[in-house]
Design a protein around this motif. Structure first.
Motif, PDB file in Angstrom:
ATOM      1  N   ILE A 165     -17.095  25.898  29.765  1.00 24.90           N
ATOM      2  CA  ILE A 165     -16.158  25.313  30.725  1.00 24.90           C
ATOM      3  C   ILE A 165     -14.795  26.008  30.647  1.00 24.90           C
ATOM      4  N   THR A 166     -14.301  26.204  29.432  1.00 21.91           N
ATOM      5  CA  THR A 166     -13.002  26.861  29.268  1.00 21.91           C
ATOM      6  C   THR A 166     -13.056  28.321  29.703  1.00 21.91           C
ATOM      7  N   LEU A 167     -14.142  29.016  29.372  1.00 19.04           N
ATOM      8  CA  LEU A 167     -14.303  30.402  29.811  1.00 19.04           C
ATOM      9  C   LEU A 167     -14.302  30.482  31.332  1.00 19.04           C
ATOM     10  N   THR A 168     -14.950  29.540  31.983  1.00 18.68           N
ATOM     11  CA  THR A 168     -14.979  29.507  33.450  1.00 18.68           C
ATOM     12  C   THR A 168     -13.570  29.428  34.023  1.00 18.68           C
ATOM     13  N   LYS A 169     -12.759  28.531  33.495  1.00 19.10           N
ATOM     14  CA  LYS A 169     -11.394  28.376  34.000  1.00 19.10           C
ATOM     15  C   LYS A 169     -10.553  29.622  33.721  1.00 19.10           C
ATOM     16  N   GLN A 170     -10.723  30.193  32.534  1.00 19.48           N
ATOM     17  CA  GLN A 170      -9.997  31.417  32.200  1.00 19.48           C
ATOM     18  C   GLN A 170     -10.354  32.552  33.158  1.00 19.48           C
ATOM     19  N   LEU A 171     -11.644  32.753  33.390  1.00 18.04           N
ATOM     20  CA  LEU A 171     -12.070  33.839  34.274  1.00 18.04           C
ATOM     21  C   LEU A 171     -11.645  33.585  35.720  1.00 18.04           C
ATOM     22  N   ALA A 172     -11.686  32.328  36.145  1.00 22.05           N
ATOM     23  CA  ALA A 172     -11.245  32.009  37.509  1.00 22.05           C
ATOM     24  C   ALA A 172      -9.799  32.414  37.704  1.00 22.05           C
ATOM     25  N   HIS A 173      -8.967  32.137  36.708  1.00 20.84           N
ATOM     26  CA  HIS A 173      -7.554  32.525  36.785  1.00 20.84           C
ATOM     27  C   HIS A 173      -7.397  34.038  36.726  1.00 20.84           C
ATOM     28  N   VAL A 182     -14.985  31.931  40.275  1.00 17.14           N
ATOM     29  CA  VAL A 182     -15.747  31.558  39.085  1.00 17.14           C
ATOM     30  C   VAL A 182     -15.771  30.036  38.974  1.00 17.14           C
ATOM     31  N   ASN A 183     -16.955  29.462  38.930  1.00 15.37           N
ATOM     32  CA  ASN A 183     -17.106  28.014  38.829  1.00 15.37           C
ATOM     33  C   ASN A 183     -18.207  27.658  37.836  1.00 15.37           C
ATOM     34  N   ALA A 184     -18.136  26.446  37.320  1.00 14.48           N
ATOM     35  CA  ALA A 184     -19.149  25.954  36.392  1.00 14.48           C
ATOM     36  C   ALA A 184     -19.855  24.740  36.985  1.00 14.48           C
ATOM     37  N   ILE A 185     -21.096  24.574  36.601  1.00 17.43           N
ATOM     38  CA  ILE A 185     -21.881  23.399  36.975  1.00 17.43           C
ATOM     39  C   ILE A 185     -22.247  22.672  35.688  1.00 17.43           C
ATOM     40  N   CYS A 186     -22.037  21.362  35.687  1.00 18.26           N
ATOM     41  CA  CYS A 186     -22.357  20.551  34.515  1.00 18.26           C
ATOM     42  C   CYS A 186     -23.484  19.582  34.859  1.00 18.26           C
ATOM     43  N   PRO A 187     -24.723  19.974  34.642  1.00 18.37           N
ATOM     44  CA  PRO A 187     -25.833  19.047  34.892  1.00 18.37           C
ATOM     45  C   PRO A 187     -25.911  17.987  33.789  1.00 18.37           C
ATOM     46  N   ALA A 227     -25.445  24.907  43.031  1.00 24.71           N
ATOM     47  CA  ALA A 227     -25.232  26.341  42.853  1.00 24.71           C
ATOM     48  C   ALA A 227     -25.208  27.066  44.190  1.00 24.71           C
ATOM     49  N   ALA A 228     -26.104  26.686  45.097  1.00 21.16           N
ATOM     50  CA  ALA A 228     -26.159  27.346  46.412  1.00 21.16           C
ATOM     51  C   ALA A 228     -24.864  27.130  47.177  1.00 21.16           C
ATOM     52  N   PHE A 229     -24.308  25.933  47.108  1.00 19.94           N
ATOM     53  CA  PHE A 229     -23.027  25.684  47.774  1.00 19.94           C
ATOM     54  C   PHE A 229     -21.918  26.528  47.152  1.00 19.94           C
ATOM     55  N   LEU A 230     -21.789  26.491  45.829  1.00 17.17           N
ATOM     56  CA  LEU A 230     -20.703  27.212  45.169  1.00 17.17           C
ATOM     57  C   LEU A 230     -20.817  28.719  45.359  1.00 17.17           C
ATOM     58  N   ALA A 231     -22.030  29.225  45.524  1.00 22.37           N
ATOM     59  CA  ALA A 231     -22.230  30.660  45.719  1.00 22.37           C
ATOM     60  C   ALA A 231     -21.951  31.105  47.144  1.00 22.37           C
ATOM     61  N   SER A 232     -21.910  30.163  48.067  1.00 22.89           N
ATOM     62  CA  SER A 232     -21.803  30.501  49.484  1.00 22.89           C
ATOM     63  C   SER A 232     -20.353  30.637  49.938  1.00 22.89           C
ATOM     64  N   ASP A 233     -20.182  31.215  51.131  1.00 22.82           N
ATOM     65  CA  ASP A 233     -18.847  31.342  51.716  1.00 22.82           C
ATOM     66  C   ASP A 233     -18.266  29.987  52.109  1.00 22.82           C
ATOM     67  N   GLU A 234     -19.099  28.967  52.181  1.00 16.96           N
ATOM     68  CA  GLU A 234     -18.599  27.629  52.468  1.00 16.96           C
ATOM     69  C   GLU A 234     -17.703  27.111  51.346  1.00 16.96           C
ATOM     70  N   ALA A 235     -17.824  27.719  50.160  1.00 18.99           N
ATOM     71  CA  ALA A 235     -16.986  27.342  49.022  1.00 18.99           C
ATOM     72  C   ALA A 235     -15.923  28.399  48.760  1.00 18.99           C
ATOM     73  N   SER A 236     -15.478  29.084  49.801  1.00 18.65           N
ATOM     74  CA  SER A 236     -14.575  30.224  49.634  1.00 18.65           C
ATOM     75  C   SER A 236     -13.223  29.861  49.037  1.00 18.65           C
ATOM     76  N   MET A 237     -12.860  28.589  49.065  1.00 15.11           N
ATOM     77  CA  MET A 237     -11.585  28.158  48.496  1.00 15.11           C
ATOM     78  C   MET A 237     -11.788  27.417  47.170  1.00 15.11           C
ATOM     79  N   VAL A 238     -12.986  27.534  46.612  1.00 13.75           N
ATOM     80  CA  VAL A 238     -13.305  26.808  45.384  1.00 13.75           C
ATOM     81  C   VAL A 238     -13.443  27.787  44.228  1.00 13.75           C
ATOM     82  N   THR A 239     -12.539  27.696  43.262  1.00 18.28           N
ATOM     83  CA  THR A 239     -12.657  28.499  42.046  1.00 18.28           C
ATOM     84  C   THR A 239     -12.030  27.731  40.888  1.00 18.28           C
TER      85      THR A 239
END
Length: 251
Positions: A165-173, A182-187, A227-239
Motif C-alpha cells: 500500500i505504501t509503495l503504491t502511494k510512493q510510486l503514484a507520487h 499507480v493504484n492498489a486493490i485490497c481484496p 482492476a479493469a476499471f482502474l486500468a481503463s481510461d475511465e479512471a484517468s484521474m485516479v492515482t
C-alpha cells in the motif's frame, strides 16, 4: 471496449484473481501476458482465453516474480510479443498460515516479503522505463485488507501488504509527472484455492467470512472488475488510490 489496444502483464495469472483478471482484460480488448511460476497453470489460463474470448490475445510466460532476471525477462518478452506494455498488474502473492509471531521463521518472513512486496518493486523497476518512453502507463498492485485491518497470526503477510500500500502511494507520487498512474486493490478474503492456506489454530475460513458485513467471501471476479476499471481510461484521474474490495470489512 474499455481496454482496446492495451497490453497488460498480469502476474500470478495462472489461477484465482489473476486468472479472472486476465480473462476479463481480454474480454475488454486487451492483449495479455499471463505470468505465473506454474507453467501449466499459465498455459491453462491462455487456453481458456483462446477458447472463450479470442486467439492470439494472450501469451503464457513462466517466471519467478521475486527473481530480478525473470522479471526483466517477462517485461521484455511482453514488449517483443505485443509491442508495448501499457498495464502492469503486480498480482502474484503467497499466503501465510496463521502463526504466532514467535513461531514465524526468518525463511517464511523473507519469502513472503520477496514474493508479495519485492516483486512489485521489481515489476515497476523494469516496466517504468518503457512506460516513460510511451508517456503513459498504469501499474496496479494487489494488496489486501490485511494491510489495513490485520488479522491474528498474519504478521509477515500483513507487513508485506502494508508495504504494498505504501509503495503504491510512493510510486503514484513519483510517477505522476510521467503520466503513469499507480493504484492498489485490497481484496477481502476471497474464495480461491489459496484461502484455506491462511487457516490455523486462531483463524478459519468460516471466521474470516463472518467478519465481512456483506455476508460473503469475495469472488475472484470482484477483484477483476475493480482492476479493469482502474486500468481503463475511465479512471484517468485516479492515482494513489487504495480500493477496498472488501464487502465492508474495513469499515
Amino acid at each position: 471496449m474499455m481496454l482496446d489496444n492495451k497490453t497488460a502483464v498480469i502476474t500470478g495469472a495462472g489461477s484465482g484473481m489473476g486468472r479472472a483478471t486476465a480473462r476479463l482484460f481480454a474480454e475488454r480488448g486487451a492483449r495479455v501476458a499471463v505470468v505465473d511460476l506454474d507453467d501449466d497453470a499459465a498455459i491453462e489460463t491462455v487456453s481458456n482465453i483462446e477458447d472463450t474470448v479470442s486467439e492470439n490475445t494472450a501469451v503464457a510466460i513462466t517466471a519467478d516474480v521475486s527473481d530480478p532476471a525473470d522479471v526483466e525477462s517477462f517485461i521484455e518478452q511482453t514488449i517483443e510479443e505485443f509491442g508495448s506494455i501499457d498495464i502492469l498488474h503486480n498480482n502474484a502473492g503467497i499466503p501465510q498460515e496463521s502463526t504466532p509471531i514467535e513461531d514465524v521463521t526468518e525463511q517464511t518472513w523473507d519469502r513472503i516479503q520477496d514474493v508479495n512486496l519485492k516483486s512489485a518493486f521489481l515489476g515497476a523497476k523494469y516496466a517504468v522505463p518503457h512506460m516513460r518512453e510511451q508517456g503513459e502507463g498504469v501499474i496496479l498492485n494487489t494488496a489486501s485488507t490485511a494491510g489495513i485491518r490485520p488479522r491474528t497470526g498474519l504478521s509477515a503477510y500483513a507487513a508485506s501488504k502494508g508495504g504494498m500500500i505504501t509503495l503504491t502511494k510512493q510510486l503514484a507520487h513519483e510517477l505522476a509527472e510521467d503520466g503513469i498512474r499507480v493504484n492498489a486493490i485490497c481484496p477481502v478474503a476471497t474464495d480461491t484455492d489459496m484461502l484455506p492456506e491462511f487457516a490455523g489454530n486462531n483463524l478459519s475460513v468460516d471466521s474470516m467470512a463472518k467478519t465481512i458485513p456483506l455476508g460473503r467471501l469475495a469472488k475472484p471476479e470482484d477483484t477483476a472488475s475493480a482492476a479493469a476499471f482502474l486500468a481503463s481510461d475511465e479512471a484517468s484521474m485516479v492515482t494513489g488510490t487504495v480500493l477496498e474490495v472488501d464487502g465492508g470489512r474495513d469499515i
